[in-house]
Design an enzyme around this catalytic site. Structure first.
Site, PDB file in Angstrom:
ATOM      1  N   PHE A  12       1.039  -1.243  -0.034  1.00  0.00           N
ATOM      2  CA  PHE A  12       0.066  -0.077   0.149  1.00  0.00           C
ATOM      3  C   PHE A  12       0.931   1.118   0.010  1.00  0.00           C
ATOM      4  CE2 PHE A  12      -2.191   2.779   3.235  1.00  0.00           C
ATOM      5  CZ  PHE A  12      -2.777   3.539   2.286  1.00  0.00           C
ATOM      6  N   ILE A  13       1.904   1.234   0.964  1.00  0.00           N
ATOM      7  CA  ILE A  13       2.331   2.648   1.244  1.00  0.00           C
ATOM      8  C   ILE A  13       3.680   2.785  -0.026  1.00  0.00           C
ATOM      9  CG2 ILE A  13       3.726   4.226   2.620  1.00  0.00           C
ATOM     10  CD1 ILE A  13       1.923   3.261   4.797  1.00  0.00           C
ATOM     11  N   ASP A  31       9.834  -7.061  -3.223  1.00  0.00           N
ATOM     12  CA  ASP A  31       8.437  -7.368  -2.432  1.00  0.00           C
ATOM     13  C   ASP A  31       8.216  -8.773  -2.866  1.00  0.00           C
ATOM     14  OD1 ASP A  31       5.854  -5.347  -1.586  1.00  0.00           O
ATOM     15  OD2 ASP A  31       5.657  -7.692  -1.848  1.00  0.00           O
ATOM     16  N   GLY A  36       1.306  -7.280  -1.019  1.00  0.00           N
ATOM     17  CA  GLY A  36       1.421  -6.271  -2.176  1.00  0.00           C
ATOM     18  C   GLY A  36       0.752  -6.975  -3.535  1.00  0.00           C
ATOM     19  N   ILE A  54      12.786  -9.943   1.337  1.00  0.00           N
ATOM     20  CA  ILE A  54      14.211  -9.085   1.752  1.00  0.00           C
ATOM     21  C   ILE A  54      14.742  -9.757   3.174  1.00  0.00           C
ATOM     22  CG2 ILE A  54      12.477  -7.287   2.841  1.00  0.00           C
ATOM     23  CD1 ILE A  54      15.765  -6.577   0.711  1.00  0.00           C
ATOM     24  N   TYR A 145       4.686  -7.412  17.493  1.00  0.00           N
ATOM     25  CA  TYR A 145       4.606  -6.493  16.293  1.00  0.00           C
ATOM     26  C   TYR A 145       5.242  -5.161  16.839  1.00  0.00           C
ATOM     27  CZ  TYR A 145       2.821  -3.153  12.725  1.00  0.00           C
ATOM     28  OH  TYR A 145       2.770  -2.163  11.760  1.00  0.00           O
ATOM     29  N   LYS A 149       8.898  -3.277  16.017  1.00  0.00           N
ATOM     30  CA  LYS A 149       8.925  -2.107  15.591  1.00  0.00           C
ATOM     31  C   LYS A 149       9.809  -1.140  16.495  1.00  0.00           C
ATOM     32  CE  LYS A 149       6.585  -2.052  11.675  1.00  0.00           C
ATOM     33  NZ  LYS A 149       7.074  -1.878  10.342  1.00  0.00           N
ATOM     34  N   VAL A 175      -2.890   4.853   8.481  1.00  0.00           N
ATOM     35  CA  VAL A 175      -2.780   5.453   7.139  1.00  0.00           C
ATOM     36  C   VAL A 175      -3.999   4.729   6.260  1.00  0.00           C
ATOM     37  CG1 VAL A 175      -1.310   5.663   5.388  1.00  0.00           C
ATOM     38  CG2 VAL A 175      -0.288   5.484   7.474  1.00  0.00           C
TER      39      VAL A 175
HETATM   40  C1  UD2 Z   1      -3.754   0.050  13.908  1.00  0.00           C
HETATM   41  C2  UD2 Z   1      -2.781  -0.594  12.904  1.00  0.00           C
HETATM   42  C3  UD2 Z   1      -1.934  -1.744  13.614  1.00  0.00           C
HETATM   43  C4  UD2 Z   1      -1.249  -1.355  15.064  1.00  0.00           C
HETATM   44  C5  UD2 Z   1      -2.254  -0.636  15.748  1.00  0.00           C
HETATM   45  C6  UD2 Z   1      -1.570   0.086  16.891  1.00  0.00           C
HETATM   46  C7  UD2 Z   1      -3.725  -0.370  10.688  1.00  0.00           C
HETATM   47  C8  UD2 Z   1      -4.561  -1.194   9.813  1.00  0.00           C
HETATM   48  N1  UD2 Z   1      -3.558  -1.156  11.783  1.00  0.00           N
HETATM   49  O1  UD2 Z   1      -4.490  -0.683  14.349  1.00  0.00           O
HETATM   50  O2  UD2 Z   1      -1.261  -2.490  12.767  1.00  0.00           O
HETATM   51  O3  UD2 Z   1      -0.360  -0.599  14.468  1.00  0.00           O
HETATM   52  O4  UD2 Z   1      -2.891   0.660  15.030  1.00  0.00           O
HETATM   53  O5  UD2 Z   1      -2.539   0.570  17.927  1.00  0.00           O
HETATM   54  O6  UD2 Z   1      -3.202   0.794  10.711  1.00  0.00           O
HETATM   55  N2  UD2 Z   1     -12.583  -2.197  13.420  1.00  0.00           N
HETATM   56  C9  UD2 Z   1     -14.172  -2.388  13.216  1.00  0.00           C
HETATM   57  N3  UD2 Z   1     -14.555  -3.184  12.097  1.00  0.00           N
HETATM   58  C10 UD2 Z   1     -13.731  -3.761  11.172  1.00  0.00           C
HETATM   59  C11 UD2 Z   1     -12.205  -3.274  11.425  1.00  0.00           C
HETATM   60  C12 UD2 Z   1     -11.851  -2.645  12.448  1.00  0.00           C
HETATM   61  O7  UD2 Z   1     -14.778  -2.056  14.098  1.00  0.00           O
HETATM   62  O8  UD2 Z   1     -14.221  -4.421  10.162  1.00  0.00           O
HETATM   63  C13 UD2 Z   1     -12.208  -1.273  14.359  1.00  0.00           C
HETATM   64  C14 UD2 Z   1     -11.107  -1.997  15.111  1.00  0.00           C
HETATM   65  O9  UD2 Z   1     -11.480  -2.602  16.286  1.00  0.00           O
HETATM   66  C15 UD2 Z   1     -10.414  -0.612  15.936  1.00  0.00           C
HETATM   67  C16 UD2 Z   1     -10.748   0.489  14.649  1.00  0.00           C
HETATM   68  O10 UD2 Z   1     -11.664  -0.208  13.931  1.00  0.00           O
HETATM   69  O11 UD2 Z   1     -11.204  -0.080  16.839  1.00  0.00           O
HETATM   70  C17 UD2 Z   1      -9.594   0.864  13.756  1.00  0.00           C
HETATM   71  O12 UD2 Z   1      -8.927  -0.689  13.288  1.00  0.00           O
HETATM   72  P1  UD2 Z   1      -7.900  -0.880  12.442  1.00  0.00           P
HETATM   73  O13 UD2 Z   1      -7.318  -2.025  12.217  1.00  0.00           O
HETATM   74  O14 UD2 Z   1      -8.004  -0.030  11.088  1.00  0.00           O
HETATM   75  O15 UD2 Z   1      -6.493  -0.027  13.082  1.00  0.00           O
HETATM   76  P2  UD2 Z   1      -5.986  -0.189  14.879  1.00  0.00           P
HETATM   77  O16 UD2 Z   1      -5.830   1.201  15.212  1.00  0.00           O
HETATM   78  O17 UD2 Z   1      -6.820  -1.169  15.515  1.00  0.00           O
END
Ligand code: UD2
Length: 315
Positions: A12-13, A31, A36, A54, A145, A149, A175
């Protein structure tokens, strides 16, 4: 022409970065296509695509003995937090050991490097509730994870101090944008939302699942603002040896992005509520003062960004 290596460049990015840099640089993308896709990449004689993993030492050695790089963007990772909990050793190899592998190989084999940029994550902050997150806020990595990082970041920054290598790290918040892969339930929520909104008749399709009450908030940052941030950290001397949050400084609830998405797409979703996912954090938001000092100015509100993303997937 200067040469750029993008690890994870078909993702993606990385693919968006390749598209932006192609006019100015010769690009090499490595990749393994685990997440991807080749279709994400711009076709150009200035782009070489290498389908390899990689994290293999032999791949890095062959790559560095064939090419001289001026910029390395290390974006390759197993981005699924859930996978890192399930298979910590496998994800550790990719998410941490590869960073060290690249740093060591670059130190000995790449004498013309101007910058090596490492993509870290807001995950390093964990669930400590104080907001917004400043780069010096409490670090509380809660998953393999996030641990990998944070560890990679530390190596990246230490190599600047120990060996004067031109390194920098960025902590991406949430993002979203063109080419984001919605194929896993753990994909970015906006990619899943956009994919659900594209279904012609949501009433007869699978409902969109909200985990938790829908009032959780995130700092959603549009891909073009992320590219702006990457350009800044890749070129400004003041960025060397430092780590920067990349977000917008504004947080938006899940309910709000669903509402905006429905308005843009003229679609109504069927929503199902399920309990919050294990380890889910309630709120997240970046303090972007450090990057702003170097000139970063996010251009996209969640509304503009979602509109542009919607246009991309529907035209
Ligand atoms: C993000 C990062 C993850 C990690 C994390 C650290 C992404 C995609 N993921 O997770 O890699 O770095 O931050 O805190 O950037 N949700 C729903 N329905 C869905 C999918 C998600 O309700 O079908 C909710 C999920 O439970 C969360 C919110 O939406 O509360 C955001 O979810 P996410 O997976 O996009 O990102 P996040 O912040 O959990």
């Amino acid at each position: 022409m200067e040469r750029v290596l993008i690890t994870g460049g078909a993702g993606f990015i990385g693919s968006n970065l390749a598209k932006k840099l192609i006019a100015q640089f010769e690009i090499v993308v490595v990749d393994d296509l685990s997440m991807g896709s080749k279709e994400n990449l711009p076709l150009s004689e200035n782009l070489t695509f290498i389908e390899e993993d990689i994290s293999e030492k032999s791949v890095v050695e062959a790559l560095f003995s064939t090419y001289t790089f001026h910029y390395i963007y290390h974006l390759a990772a197993i981005a699924s937090v859930a996978d890192s909990v399930k298979y910590p050793k496998e994800t550790h190899k990719v998410n941490m050991e590869t960073t060290l592998l690249l740093l060591e190989a670059a130190r000995t084999q790449q004498k013309n490097l101007k910058r090596i940029i490492f993509a870290s994550s807001a995950a390093v902050y964990g669930d400590e509730p104080a907001l917004p997150k400043h780069e010096t806020s409490t670090i509380q990595p809660l998953t393999p994870y996030a641990i990998d990082k944070f560890s990679s970041e530390n190596y990246i920054l230490a190599y600047q101090k120990l060996f004067a290598m031109p390194t920098v790290a960025v902590r991406f918040f949430n993002v979203y944008g063109n080419n984001q892969n919605p194929s896993s339930p753990y994909s970015g929520v906006i990619s899943l939302l956009v994919s659900a909104l594209q279904q012609k008749n949501p009433a007869t399709n699978k409902p969109f699942t909200i985990f938790g009450d829908g009032n959780q908030t995130r700092d959603f940052v549009f891909i073009e603002d992320v590219l702006q941030a990457l350009q800044i950290v890749a070129t400004k001397n003041e960025a060397l040896g430092r780590v920067f949050n990349v977000g917008t400084g504004i947080r938006t609830s899940l309910h709000d992005i669903i509402r905006i998405g429905e308005r843009i797409s003229h679609t109504k979703l069927v929503l199902h509520y399920k309990p919050a996912r294990a380890g889910d954090i309630k709120d997240s938001c970046a303090d972007i003062t450090a990057l702003k000092t170097l000139g970063y100015r996010p251009q996209f509100t969640i509304l503009n960004g979602l509109e542009k993303y919607w246009q991309f997937v529907t035209t």
